[in-house]
Motif scaffolding. Sequence first.
Motif, PDB file in Angstrom:
ATOM      1  N   ASP A  44       0.857  -1.185   0.000  1.00 52.60           N
ATOM      2  CA  ASP A  44       0.000   0.000   0.000  1.00 52.60           C
ATOM      3  C   ASP A  44       0.893   1.234   0.000  1.00 52.60           C
ATOM      4  OD1 ASP A  44      -1.843   1.981   0.324  1.00 52.60           O
ATOM      5  OD2 ASP A  44      -2.722   1.203   2.177  1.00 52.60           O
ATOM      6  N   ALA A  45       0.853   2.007  -1.100  1.00 51.91           N
ATOM      7  CA  ALA A  45       1.732   3.170  -1.228  1.00 51.91           C
ATOM      8  C   ALA A  45       1.359   4.295  -0.268  1.00 51.91           C
ATOM      9  CB  ALA A  45       1.694   3.677  -2.667  1.00 51.91           C
ATOM     10  N   SER A  46       0.149   4.291   0.265  1.00 53.53           N
ATOM     11  CA  SER A  46      -0.280   5.372   1.161  1.00 53.53           C
ATOM     12  C   SER A  46       0.516   5.384   2.462  1.00 53.53           C
ATOM     13  CB  SER A  46      -1.773   5.242   1.468  1.00 53.53           C
ATOM     14  OG  SER A  46      -2.029   4.029   2.177  1.00 53.53           O
ATOM     15  N   GLU A  47       1.196   4.305   2.765  1.00 57.66           N
ATOM     16  CA  GLU A  47       1.995   4.222   3.981  1.00 57.66           C
ATOM     17  C   GLU A  47       3.447   4.622   3.753  1.00 57.66           C
ATOM     18  OE1 GLU A  47       0.611   3.469   6.882  1.00 57.66           O
ATOM     19  OE2 GLU A  47      -1.336   3.211   5.879  1.00 57.66           O
ATOM     20  N   ILE A  48       3.790   4.966   2.512  1.00 59.19           N
ATOM     21  CA  ILE A  48       5.193   5.254   2.178  1.00 59.19           C
ATOM     22  C   ILE A  48       5.317   6.741   1.828  1.00 59.19           C
ATOM     23  CG2 ILE A  48       7.111   4.680   0.644  1.00 59.19           C
ATOM     24  CD1 ILE A  48       5.681   1.970   0.158  1.00 59.19           C
ATOM     25  N   PRO A  49       6.156   7.509   2.569  1.00 65.56           N
ATOM     26  CA  PRO A  49       6.297   8.947   2.315  1.00 65.56           C
ATOM     27  C   PRO A  49       6.723   9.258   0.880  1.00 65.56           C
ATOM     28  CG  PRO A  49       7.258   8.371   4.422  1.00 65.56           C
ATOM     29  CD  PRO A  49       6.914   7.080   3.757  1.00 65.56           C
ATOM     30  N   ARG A  50       7.721   8.512   0.358  1.00 65.65           N
ATOM     31  CA  ARG A  50       8.155   8.746  -1.018  1.00 65.65           C
ATOM     32  C   ARG A  50       8.763   7.478  -1.594  1.00 65.65           C
ATOM     33  NH1 ARG A  50      12.283  10.920  -4.262  1.00 65.65           N
ATOM     34  NH2 ARG A  50      13.798  11.156  -2.579  1.00 65.65           N
ATOM     35  N   TYR A  51       8.593   7.283  -2.891  1.00 66.25           N
ATOM     36  CA  TYR A  51       9.110   6.082  -3.568  1.00 66.25           C
ATOM     37  C   TYR A  51       9.430   6.437  -5.017  1.00 66.25           C
ATOM     38  CZ  TYR A  51       4.113   6.124  -4.622  1.00 66.25           C
ATOM     39  OH  TYR A  51       2.853   6.524  -4.975  1.00 66.25           O
ATOM     40  N   GLU A  52      10.349   5.671  -5.578  1.00 64.29           N
ATOM     41  CA  GLU A  52      10.656   5.818  -7.005  1.00 64.29           C
ATOM     42  C   GLU A  52      11.023   4.462  -7.582  1.00 64.29           C
ATOM     43  OE1 GLU A  52      13.866   8.665  -7.160  1.00 64.29           O
ATOM     44  OE2 GLU A  52      15.405   7.121  -6.931  1.00 64.29           O
ATOM     45  N   THR A  57      18.988   3.218 -14.896  1.00 61.99           N
ATOM     46  CA  THR A  57      19.112   4.557 -14.303  1.00 61.99           C
ATOM     47  C   THR A  57      17.986   5.491 -14.747  1.00 61.99           C
ATOM     48  OG1 THR A  57      20.548   5.242 -16.130  1.00 61.99           O
ATOM     49  CG2 THR A  57      21.627   4.338 -14.166  1.00 61.99           C
ATOM     50  N   SER A  58      17.045   4.994 -15.567  1.00 54.69           N
ATOM     51  CA  SER A  58      15.956   5.823 -16.083  1.00 54.69           C
ATOM     52  C   SER A  58      14.747   5.770 -15.152  1.00 54.69           C
ATOM     53  CB  SER A  58      15.540   5.352 -17.480  1.00 54.69           C
ATOM     54  OG  SER A  58      16.636   5.398 -18.371  1.00 54.69           O
ATOM     55  N   LEU A  59      14.291   6.916 -14.756  1.00 47.63           N
ATOM     56  CA  LEU A  59      13.138   6.995 -13.859  1.00 47.63           C
ATOM     57  C   LEU A  59      11.860   6.617 -14.618  1.00 47.63           C
ATOM     58  CD1 LEU A  59      12.050   7.840 -11.033  1.00 47.63           C
ATOM     59  CD2 LEU A  59      11.651  10.112 -12.016  1.00 47.63           C
ATOM     60  N   ILE A  60      11.098   5.700 -14.036  1.00 48.82           N
ATOM     61  CA  ILE A  60       9.816   5.304 -14.596  1.00 48.82           C
ATOM     62  C   ILE A  60       8.670   5.937 -13.792  1.00 48.82           C
ATOM     63  CG2 ILE A  60       8.301   3.368 -15.181  1.00 48.82           C
ATOM     64  CD1 ILE A  60      10.813   3.454 -16.854  1.00 48.82           C
ATOM     65  N   LEU A  61       8.776   5.822 -12.459  1.00 48.83           N
ATOM     66  CA  LEU A  61       7.672   6.236 -11.606  1.00 48.83           C
ATOM     67  C   LEU A  61       8.219   6.802 -10.308  1.00 48.83           C
ATOM     68  CD1 LEU A  61       4.503   5.911 -10.861  1.00 48.83           C
ATOM     69  CD2 LEU A  61       5.216   3.758  -9.812  1.00 48.83           C
ATOM     70  N   ASN A  62       7.645   7.900  -9.830  1.00 42.35           N
ATOM     71  CA  ASN A  62       7.882   8.321  -8.456  1.00 42.35           C
ATOM     72  C   ASN A  62       6.616   8.975  -7.906  1.00 42.35           C
ATOM     73  OD1 ASN A  62       7.826  10.931  -9.436  1.00 42.35           O
ATOM     74  ND2 ASN A  62       9.901  11.451  -8.807  1.00 42.35           N
ATOM     75  N   GLY A  63       6.513   8.929  -6.594  1.00 44.07           N
ATOM     76  CA  GLY A  63       5.303   9.446  -5.981  1.00 44.07           C
ATOM     77  C   GLY A  63       5.463   9.647  -4.489  1.00 44.07           C
ATOM     78  N   ARG A  64       4.448  10.233  -3.899  1.00 50.32           N
ATOM     79  CA  ARG A  64       4.385  10.449  -2.438  1.00 50.32           C
ATOM     80  C   ARG A  64       3.040   9.918  -1.959  1.00 50.32           C
ATOM     81  NH1 ARG A  64       8.295  14.012  -0.683  1.00 50.32           N
ATOM     82  NH2 ARG A  64       9.396  15.173  -2.319  1.00 50.32           N
ATOM     83  N   TYR A  99      14.663  -3.623 -12.979  1.00 46.40           N
ATOM     84  CA  TYR A  99      13.987  -2.479 -12.380  1.00 46.40           C
ATOM     85  C   TYR A  99      14.303  -2.416 -10.887  1.00 46.40           C
ATOM     86  CZ  TYR A  99      11.164  -2.272 -16.664  1.00 46.40           C
ATOM     87  OH  TYR A  99      10.747  -2.172 -17.963  1.00 46.40           O
ATOM     88  N   THR A 100      14.423  -1.201 -10.377  1.00 45.66           N
ATOM     89  CA  THR A 100      14.739  -1.013  -8.958  1.00 45.66           C
ATOM     90  C   THR A 100      13.690  -0.103  -8.315  1.00 45.66           C
ATOM     91  OG1 THR A 100      17.106  -1.208  -9.427  1.00 45.66           O
ATOM     92  CG2 THR A 100      16.484  -0.273  -7.293  1.00 45.66           C
ATOM     93  N   LEU A 101      13.119  -0.571  -7.192  1.00 44.85           N
ATOM     94  CA  LEU A 101      12.179   0.222  -6.399  1.00 44.85           C
ATOM     95  C   LEU A 101      12.902   0.704  -5.140  1.00 44.85           C
ATOM     96  CD1 LEU A 101       9.254   1.233  -5.800  1.00 44.85           C
ATOM     97  CD2 LEU A 101       8.911  -0.926  -4.568  1.00 44.85           C
ATOM     98  N   THR A 102      12.903   2.018  -4.928  1.00 46.30           N
ATOM     99  CA  THR A 102      13.569   2.595  -3.747  1.00 46.30           C
ATOM    100  C   THR A 102      12.522   3.335  -2.909  1.00 46.30           C
ATOM    101  OG1 THR A 102      15.562   2.915  -5.090  1.00 46.30           O
ATOM    102  CG2 THR A 102      15.480   4.033  -2.950  1.00 46.30           C
ATOM    103  N   LEU A 103      12.560   3.093  -1.612  1.00 46.18           N
ATOM    104  CA  LEU A 103      11.617   3.703  -0.665  1.00 46.18           C
ATOM    105  C   LEU A 103      12.365   4.703   0.222  1.00 46.18           C
ATOM    106  CD1 LEU A 103       9.703   0.440   0.424  1.00 46.18           C
ATOM    107  CD2 LEU A 103       9.256   1.915  -1.556  1.00 46.18           C
ATOM    108  N   PHE A 104      11.715   5.833   0.521  1.00 42.80           N
ATOM    109  CA  PHE A 104      12.324   6.884   1.339  1.00 42.80           C
ATOM    110  C   PHE A 104      11.384   7.247   2.502  1.00 42.80           C
ATOM    111  CE2 PHE A 104      13.638   7.339  -3.060  1.00 42.80           C
ATOM    112  CZ  PHE A 104      15.017   7.501  -2.975  1.00 42.80           C
ATOM    113  N   ASN A 105      12.015   7.769   3.582  1.00 43.36           N
ATOM    114  CA  ASN A 105      11.200   8.256   4.697  1.00 43.36           C
ATOM    115  C   ASN A 105      10.874   9.731   4.481  1.00 43.36           C
ATOM    116  OD1 ASN A 105      13.501   9.684   5.402  1.00 43.36           O
ATOM    117  ND2 ASN A 105      14.082   8.263   7.054  1.00 43.36           N
ATOM    118  N   SER A 106      10.218  10.345   5.458  1.00 43.17           N
ATOM    119  CA  SER A 106       9.786  11.738   5.322  1.00 43.17           C
ATOM    120  C   SER A 106      10.951  12.711   5.280  1.00 43.17           C
ATOM    121  CB  SER A 106       8.841  12.113   6.476  1.00 43.17           C
ATOM    122  OG  SER A 106       9.476  11.865   7.737  1.00 43.17           O
ATOM    123  N   ASP A 107      12.140  12.274   5.752  1.00 43.28           N
ATOM    124  CA  ASP A 107      13.331  13.127   5.707  1.00 43.28           C
ATOM    125  C   ASP A 107      14.122  12.957   4.412  1.00 43.28           C
ATOM    126  OD1 ASP A 107      12.800  14.116   8.262  1.00 43.28           O
ATOM    127  OD2 ASP A 107      13.786  12.373   9.196  1.00 43.28           O
TER     128      ASP A 107
END
Length: 462
Positions: A44-52, A57-64, A99-107
């Motif tokens: 569930d992406a709603s629980e993740i502050p930011r992801y890409e 090395t080419s960006l496909i998707l990112n969101g908050r 493909y690589t999925l990277t998850l980030f926190n609010s900072d």
Amino acid sequence: MEAVVGLLLLTVCHGVETYCDGRQDGAQCYGALGEAMVLQLMDDASEIPRYEWKKGTSLILNGRRNSIITNTIGSRSTFTPDNGTFRISNLNRTDSGEYTLTLFNSDGQMTASRTLQLSVQAPVSSVQLVSECLSQGQMKVSCSSEGGDSPQYSWTLDGHTLTDTELLSGSKETNIITLKQHVSGRLVCSVRNHISSVSKEQIISVCRGVETYCDGRQDGAQCYGALGGAVVLQLMDDASEITRYEWKKGTSLIFNGRRNIIITNTTGNRSAFIPDNGTLKINDLRRTDSDEYTLTFFDSNGQETGSQTLKLSVEAPVSSVQLVSECLSQGQIWAFCSSEGGDSPQYSWTLDGHTLTDTELLSGSNETNIITLKQNVSGRLVCSVRNHISSVSKEQIISVCRDHSLLTCGLLSVAAVVSFVGIGVYFKWKKIKYEKAEESAAPRRTEKSEDSSVTELRSLPD
């Protein structure tokens, strides 16, 4: 040779949307070329502050959380934040990659990263299943499909996987197999890859091998039979008109009878004599069946009324002809023809439907298996191999060979010119170098001479 091709079933499974769970690092996913697939990237992406999500090395998707900021292939894909799935439609081969999925926190700090390998494959389709009876009663079966990346094959007979007792060559994972004698039933070939599966079914019957016929009613008749096959020998017109008769191989009795009644048959279930039409059929021919046979007739008193001999020769049939051609240095074509097995093979050649002539042949003849064609000969070359009980041919389109001798001569001439020019340049360079050395040495000698004179003048007394 008995025909055994029977088309019954064709099942093609493609055009279906595929699904892959990519939440585990290093997941391997497969998609069908031109179709759609759903990748489960997260819960569930709603629980993740930011992801890409990147391909290389080419960006496909990112969101908050539930907001999609970027989707570079948005025209044929959708990301659903609520369930973390990414759907790609109209897959093409360039979609294959890591493909690589990277998850980030609010900072903005990275909290997790995982990769996914996507492979896009063409589905298998239009399976062809072809069977052929071989000379000794075996059956060769080939299975092929149009398109399809990395096809894998499997075979079943009457619902069970083929066993060693049924297979003569090949395996249940190859596309060409040879079944042993007397194998029959519902044969199924299945072709599959990671995103599709196709099967083809055929009812196969027991192969009887090559069956030949020979009229042996004339004394001294020469007959031929195929090794492993059958031969029908016409020994008489109607046995019902003959009081008594016997058939021998050398001095060994094979069978004897009285009119329509067979008294003795020493070959058992391998042969059968039909008195009504006077024919003898021998099955599963062996080399030991080759010999001279004698048919003798007797009257009601047991007196011999006549006899006739017959010579039977059992030969292995020719098969699997190979035709190889090669251009020679001066533009001729060398051609070699050979066949697997076959006793006493005989060869013949045609070009565009006519027998090769002396204007086309440089060496060899129409009856040899190796020939050399003259320059500028081209067309549909056919080699036929035959013996008394079989015939096989192979054709090849041949083109005019270029004469490489002129090219070689030209190259040698160019090499010679380059060599002479190189030698001339070398000696010219040596001459210039020598002249420069002479010029640089002359001033030094003059300077030294002047210095010596000054020295001498200064040494004179006042």
